[in-house]
Design an enzyme around this catalytic site. Structure first.
Site, mmCIF file in Angstrom:
data_model
loop_
_atom_site.group_PDB
_atom_site.id
_atom_site.type_symbol
_atom_site.label_atom_id
_atom_site.label_comp_id
_atom_site.label_asym_id
_atom_site.label_seq_id
_atom_site.Cartn_x
_atom_site.Cartn_y
_atom_site.Cartn_z
ATOM 1 C CD GLN A 107 -2.725 -1.237 -0.110
ATOM 2 O OE1 GLN A 107 -3.323 -0.277 -0.577
ATOM 3 N NE2 GLN A 107 -2.702 -2.415 -0.716
ATOM 4 C CG ASP A 112 10.846 -7.228 -7.425
ATOM 5 O OD1 ASP A 112 10.086 -7.155 -6.434
ATOM 6 O OD2 ASP A 112 11.780 -8.049 -7.493
HETATM 7 P P1 ITT Z 1 4.983 -5.973 -4.134
HETATM 8 O O1 ITT Z 1 5.917 -7.082 -4.593
HETATM 9 O O2 ITT Z 1 3.603 -6.443 -3.827
HETATM 10 O O3 ITT Z 1 4.999 -4.796 -5.074
HETATM 11 P P2 ITT Z 1 6.852 -5.743 -1.870
HETATM 12 O O4 ITT Z 1 6.733 -4.993 -0.570
HETATM 13 O O5 ITT Z 1 7.093 -7.221 -1.824
HETATM 14 O O6 ITT Z 1 5.538 -5.379 -2.741
HETATM 15 P P3 ITT Z 1 9.408 -5.368 -3.273
HETATM 16 O O7 ITT Z 1 9.604 -6.844 -3.378
HETATM 17 O O8 ITT Z 1 9.604 -4.553 -4.508
HETATM 18 O O9 ITT Z 1 7.943 -5.007 -2.722
HETATM 19 O O10 ITT Z 1 10.293 -4.720 -2.143
HETATM 20 C C1 ITT Z 1 11.412 -5.362 -1.601
HETATM 21 C C2 ITT Z 1 11.723 -4.798 -0.256
HETATM 22 O O11 ITT Z 1 12.270 -3.507 -0.409
HETATM 23 C C3 ITT Z 1 10.545 -4.672 0.713
HETATM 24 O O12 ITT Z 1 11.007 -5.027 2.007
HETATM 25 C C4 ITT Z 1 10.180 -3.217 0.686
HETATM 26 O O13 ITT Z 1 9.712 -2.775 1.950
HETATM 27 C C5 ITT Z 1 11.532 -2.567 0.355
HETATM 28 N N1 ITT Z 1 11.333 -1.374 -0.456
HETATM 29 C C6 ITT Z 1 10.766 -1.308 -1.699
HETATM 30 N N2 ITT Z 1 10.707 -0.022 -2.115
HETATM 31 C C7 ITT Z 1 11.243 0.726 -1.107
HETATM 32 C C8 ITT Z 1 11.440 2.105 -0.920
HETATM 33 O O14 ITT Z 1 11.063 2.996 -1.829
HETATM 34 N N3 ITT Z 1 11.997 2.520 0.216
HETATM 35 C C9 ITT Z 1 12.363 1.644 1.177
HETATM 36 N N4 ITT Z 1 12.211 0.323 1.093
HETATM 37 C C10 ITT Z 1 11.653 -0.137 -0.045
#
Ligand code: ITT
Length: 205
Positions: free
Chosen positions: A23, A81
């Site tokens: 979210q 991702d």
């Molecule tokens: P979706 O796959 O459903 O999009 P997710 O939370 O699993 O959501 P990711 O695999 O892309 O998303 O994220 C990998 C990790 O990196 C996850 O622990 C996120 O909280 C973190 N992350 C992603 N974008 C970030 C950001 O902009 N700032 C800080 N942490 C981030």
């Protein structure tokens, strides 16, 4: 009638599903794309199933999510991702950033593990990398966004999400979690990847 169809087509083209269960990401992307695209959530299209991310690259996982929505729900869509890549740790946690401290762990445990792994290390250089897969009119496109920075010694700030409290972007004295979402989006990995996607979509029309 012809005019009506054109308007309808235009409205449809401006709708894009964002294939994420996060979210925070959804909120960020809606803020970045406001005025440009109506971003539909997975909830809004009735998709409640877990899409397994089984690839070993960010691009592969982004494609898995976008292809799933396109194939099962028939919408134009995009997925991101994101990985945090720490140079001293051979670019870990990278593609496993979400489950770095274990499958059931949360951001707090992930950050604690990373700070432990880096304790005593002088080289704290890191980068966030986002891969976006866009599926539009059954064609696939990939976009990338990178922001360089470093891992701080301590957590600071309450904004943002994930690893934001320990990531300080280059040229700033604040972590992402100490910045407003507007300031983060202007320089972030996701903001940059989305800008490339917007430029592409503008030129496509
Ligand atoms: P979706 O796959 O459903 O999009 P997710 O939370 O699993 O959501 P990711 O695999 O892309 O998303 O994220 C990998 C990790 O990196 C996850 O622990 C996120 O909280 C973190 N992350 C992603 N974008 C970030 C950001 O902009 N700032 C800080 N942490 C981030």
């Amino acid at each position: 009638m012809y005019y009506f169809c054109l308007i309808n087509r235009h409205i449809k083209m401006n709708k894009l599903v964002f294939a994420t269960n996060n979210q925070h990401k959804l909120r960020e992307i809606r803020e970045i794309l406001k005025d440009k695209f109506e971003v539909l959530s997975l909830d809004e299209i009735g998709c409640h199933e877990e899409i397994e991310e089984t690839a070993d690259t960010l691009e592969g996982n982004a494609l898995i999510k976008a292809r799933y929505i396109s194939e099962h729900y028939g919408y134009d869509c995009f997925a991101d991702d994101t990985g945090l890549e720490v140079f001293e740790l051979g670019n870990a946690p990278g593609v496993i950033s979400a489950r770095y401290a274990g499958i059931d762990k949360d951001s707090k445990s992930n950050m604690e593990k990373l700070l432990n792994e880096l304790s005593g290390s002088h080289d704290r250089k890191a980068r966030f990398r986002t891969a976006i897969a866009l599926l539009i009119n059954n064609e696939e496109y990939l976009f990338e966004g990178i922001v360089n920075g470093k891992i701080t010694e301590l957590q600071s700030g309450n904004e943002g999400f994930g690893y934001d409290p320990i990531f300080m972007p280059e040229g700033f004295d604040l972590t992402f979690a100490q910045m407003s979402s507007e300031d983060k989006n202007a320089i972030s990995h996701r903001g940059r990847a989305i800008s490339s996607m917007i430029d592409f979509l503008k030129n496509k029309k």
